[in-house]
Design a protein around this motif. Structure first.
Motif, mmCIF file in Angstrom:
data_model
loop_
_atom_site.group_PDB
_atom_site.id
_atom_site.type_symbol
_atom_site.label_atom_id
_atom_site.label_comp_id
_atom_site.label_asym_id
_atom_site.label_seq_id
_atom_site.Cartn_x
_atom_site.Cartn_y
_atom_site.Cartn_z
ATOM 1 N N LEU A 85 0.826 -1.209 0.000
ATOM 2 C CA LEU A 85 0.000 0.000 0.000
ATOM 3 C C LEU A 85 0.860 1.260 0.000
ATOM 4 O O LEU A 85 0.505 2.270 -0.634
ATOM 5 C CB LEU A 85 -0.931 -0.010 1.209
ATOM 6 C CG LEU A 85 -2.081 -1.025 1.164
ATOM 7 C CD1 LEU A 85 -2.861 -1.003 2.462
ATOM 8 C CD2 LEU A 85 -3.007 -0.749 -0.018
ATOM 9 N N ILE A 86 1.989 1.232 0.688
ATOM 10 C CA ILE A 86 2.899 2.377 0.661
ATOM 11 C C ILE A 86 3.456 2.575 -0.746
ATOM 12 O O ILE A 86 3.602 3.709 -1.223
ATOM 13 C CB ILE A 86 4.024 2.183 1.691
ATOM 14 C CG1 ILE A 86 3.460 2.306 3.116
ATOM 15 C CG2 ILE A 86 5.137 3.217 1.491
ATOM 16 C CD1 ILE A 86 4.451 1.966 4.204
ATOM 17 N N LEU A 87 3.760 1.472 -1.431
ATOM 18 C CA LEU A 87 4.204 1.572 -2.815
ATOM 19 C C LEU A 87 3.146 2.242 -3.680
ATOM 20 O O LEU A 87 3.452 3.134 -4.482
ATOM 21 C CB LEU A 87 4.515 0.175 -3.347
ATOM 22 C CG LEU A 87 4.990 0.091 -4.797
ATOM 23 C CD1 LEU A 87 6.444 0.519 -4.895
ATOM 24 C CD2 LEU A 87 4.822 -1.323 -5.341
ATOM 25 N N ILE B 46 17.260 6.980 -15.451
ATOM 26 C CA ILE B 46 17.642 5.819 -14.639
ATOM 27 C C ILE B 46 16.395 5.124 -14.115
ATOM 28 O O ILE B 46 16.277 3.898 -14.144
ATOM 29 C CB ILE B 46 18.559 6.248 -13.486
ATOM 30 C CG1 ILE B 46 19.887 6.801 -14.017
ATOM 31 C CG2 ILE B 46 18.823 5.076 -12.543
ATOM 32 C CD1 ILE B 46 20.792 7.371 -12.950
ATOM 33 N N LYS B 47 15.447 5.908 -13.631
ATOM 34 C CA LYS B 47 14.216 5.326 -13.075
ATOM 35 C C LYS B 47 13.349 4.716 -14.171
ATOM 36 O O LYS B 47 12.642 3.725 -13.932
ATOM 37 C CB LYS B 47 13.448 6.401 -12.302
ATOM 38 C CG LYS B 47 14.233 6.951 -11.104
ATOM 39 C CD LYS B 47 13.433 7.932 -10.302
ATOM 40 C CE LYS B 47 14.266 8.506 -9.150
ATOM 41 N NZ LYS B 47 14.705 7.481 -8.187
ATOM 42 N N LEU C 284 4.597 -0.635 -13.121
ATOM 43 C CA LEU C 284 4.431 0.722 -12.608
ATOM 44 C C LEU C 284 5.718 1.529 -12.467
ATOM 45 O O LEU C 284 5.752 2.707 -12.827
ATOM 46 C CB LEU C 284 3.722 0.674 -11.248
ATOM 47 C CG LEU C 284 2.293 0.136 -11.241
ATOM 48 C CD1 LEU C 284 1.713 0.202 -9.834
ATOM 49 C CD2 LEU C 284 1.417 0.893 -12.216
ATOM 50 N N LEU C 285 6.773 0.936 -11.914
ATOM 51 C CA LEU C 285 7.892 1.765 -11.471
ATOM 52 C C LEU C 285 8.587 2.499 -12.611
ATOM 53 O O LEU C 285 8.902 3.687 -12.494
ATOM 54 C CB LEU C 285 8.885 0.916 -10.683
ATOM 55 C CG LEU C 285 8.347 0.251 -9.410
ATOM 56 C CD1 LEU C 285 9.489 -0.241 -8.543
ATOM 57 C CD2 LEU C 285 7.450 1.202 -8.616
ATOM 58 N N THR C 286 8.839 1.801 -13.717
ATOM 59 C CA THR C 286 9.489 2.488 -14.837
ATOM 60 C C THR C 286 8.574 3.549 -15.446
ATOM 61 O O THR C 286 9.062 4.554 -15.979
ATOM 62 C CB THR C 286 9.894 1.478 -15.919
ATOM 63 O OG1 THR C 286 8.753 0.684 -16.277
ATOM 64 C CG2 THR C 286 10.990 0.564 -15.418
#
Length: 546
Positions: free
Chosen positions: A122-124, A225-226, A254-256
């Motif tokens: 959930l924090i993510l 980088i991300k 999601l992250l990229t």
């Protein structure tokens, strides 16, 4: 008094945070944790859908937290791009959470994954939502740091040596990116006296050209980088596949894309005039080509998918580099498409690993006969990612190619040709897995796995049997670590594959939304006006005649 839908946007961050806090109070009560986590994401999805509907035909809308007006206070900004990504990211996160819960139960825990999983997850989600809504650079930085902390916990969960080793590499690379971003924020503040993006859209243009270029490149490198663009993507293929299937899936989806989102804002809002199109096009082409060549060299499905993830980031950078309204609209649609499809494929890879005991294609064979549903769940998103008509992958790529051709310069033509070639090679890599893992007879495998040679117990094709029970392990060639697929895992994966198909069915309305988003992106004055002058209120998106 009518409620502005944008005023609900902060709830996309608050609800997951509150859910995480409540889950921390419910440690070792996994069934309640699961209920709270799923309930928080469902509530967030309802709120974000309301926000998306409310902003469908409007320009950007700003929410000043605590009543402090920009540029002195914290501001969140909602437009079609951010609201669409909020909805898509929560749909994906909810599917992955249901999958993870089913996997936890299947692994012998009747209540779900270990206690720290739900609050970290959930924090993510909260960090992702905060990044999409951030109206100033420091709040965007905070969103990235929330992601870093939560993702490290999720990646190293289980404590194996390999996960710790790759987790350390992931954290080191992420910290380097974050430090570079923070240094750039300090330099921007020193040069302009503000970090609010709407204010910077005006003040950065007043700086000397050399200073603008330096700050511009520093932001692009930090975000690159991300986003895992070449040559800054070396860390991803080793980091993602080592985590558990649901963690890998949500990371890949999601992250990229948060990094891609930040690059879109950089190019369209912070530096709309001082463009680095040539550099971005070169990076996009190299990202596509190097990524897909890496995918073709893999025999492990998860590593292959990790390289295709890198490759298809290049398509998004391609659209940003072209920079026209048509290209940005195709990019917005393609980002939403790729979040769903890439996550689906990683979830399917997790199912393949459980059903076949491996993700190495040399050990896999005959899965289509053993589990036809699993074959269908792989084939549909694979064809979609490969760009086969009429799927959303084809529609998004066609829009990008049309925009590249319309631009008309030689570099655009090279990139268009490269994009077509990479699409064909993507299909080749994915179909090779289909042929070897699903269509090949088990006895033809180079290193046949006993599980695939054993008969399937009657009535248990889609049910799970715990590998830790001796009598069940005996049914499957003596392999106690191989299990069948639970209904929750199959249901979550099937639902996400269906969402990918829905992107094709509802492509018309979604492209209309993407067109509205692009109109706002190519006119940054709308964003600036929404943040710095709220007296005019939200304005409808009206396409101006050429």
């Amino acid at each position: 008094m009518t409620l502005n839908p944008a005023q609900l946007a902060p709830l996309a961050v608050i609800i997951p945070f509150l859910g995480a806090a409540l889950n921390l109070l419910l440690l070792r009560r996994n069934r309640l944790q699961r209920t709270v986590a799923i309930g928080a994401l469902v509530l967030s999805l309802v709120v974000e859908t309301v926000v998306l509907v409310g902003t469908w035909d409007l320009g950007p809308q700003a929410v000043h937290l605590g009543g402090w007006e920009a540029p002195w206070g914290i501001v969140m900004v909602v437009d079609q791009l951010s609201s669409l990504l909020l909805v898509v990211s929560t749909v994906v996160s909810l599917s992955v959470l249901v999958y993870a819960t089913g996997q936890g139960v299947a692994d012998g825990d009747d209540e779900g994954p270990i206690s720290i999983f739900h609050p970290s997850f959930l924090i993510l989600v909260a960090g992702v939502s905060n990044a999409f809504l951030a109206g100033d650079l420091f709040n965007l930085y905070v969103g990235f740091e929330i992601l870093l902390v939560a993702s490290y916990v999720l990646m190293t969960m289980g404590g194996t040596v390999q996960r710790i080793r790759t987790g350390v590499t992931y954290v080191v690379v992420s910290v380097i990116s974050s430090v570079l971003f923070l240094i750039t924020i300090a330099m921007i503040y020193g040069a302009t006296g503000t970090i609010t993006m709407a204010d910077l859209s005006v003040k950065l243009a007043e700086l000397p050209v050399g200073t603008q270029l330096q700050l511009h490149l520093m932001l692009v490198i930090a975000f690159g980088i991300k986003a895992a663009v070449f040559p800054l993507s070396f860390w991803l293929p080793d980091s993602y596949p080592t985590a558990s299937a649901p963690v890998t899936a949500v990371f890949a989806g999601l992250l990229t894309k948060v990094g891609v989102y930040a690059i879109i804002r950089t190019e369209t809002l912070l530096f709309p005039a001082e463009r680095i199109d040539g550099l971005l096009m070169t990076v996009a082409l190299l990202t596509m080509v190097v990524g897909i060549l890496g995918a073709l060299a893999q025999i492990d499905i998860k590593r292959m998918l990790s390289f295709t993830l890198i490759s298809h980031i290049g398509y998004m950078i391609f659209g940003v580099a072209v920079g026209t309204a048509e290209a940005l609209a195709a990019t917005v649609y393609y980002v939403a498409h790729h979040i769903v499809i890439q996550t689906s494929l990683f979830l399917v890879a997790g199912l393949i690993e459980r059903r076949g005991g491996s993700t190495n294609v040399d050990r896999l064979a005959g899965l289509a006969r053993i589990s036809p549903l699993l074959g269908l769940l792989y084939l549909v998103p694979a064809l979609n990612l490969g760009g086969i008509p009429p799927f959303s992958g084809f529609l998004g790529k066609a829009g990008l190619l049309q925009a590249g051709v319309a631009r008309g310069d030689w570099l655009s033509y090279v990139l268009v040709a490269g994009a077509v070639l990479v699409s064909l090679l993507t299909l080749m890599a994915l179909i090779r897995v289909w042929n070897r893992a699903f269509l090949r007879a088990p006895e033809d495998a180079e290193y046949p796995d006993p599980i695939l040679m054993a008969p399937v117990p009657a009535g248990s094709r889609f049910l799970l049997t715990s590998g830790g029970v001796d009598d069940q392990a005996g049914r499957f060639g003596g392999k106690g670590d191989v299990r069948l697929m639970s209904p929750s895992m199959l249901g979550a994966t099937s639902a996400l594959v269906a969402v990918g198909v829905a992107l094709t069915v509802f492509a018309g309305p979604l492209f209309q939304l993407a067109d509205n988003a692009a109109e706002n992106l190519v006119r940054p004055e709308r964003y600036v006006g929404a943040v710095l002058d709220l007296s005019t209120g939200p304005q409808p998106v009206v396409e101006e005649a050429p």
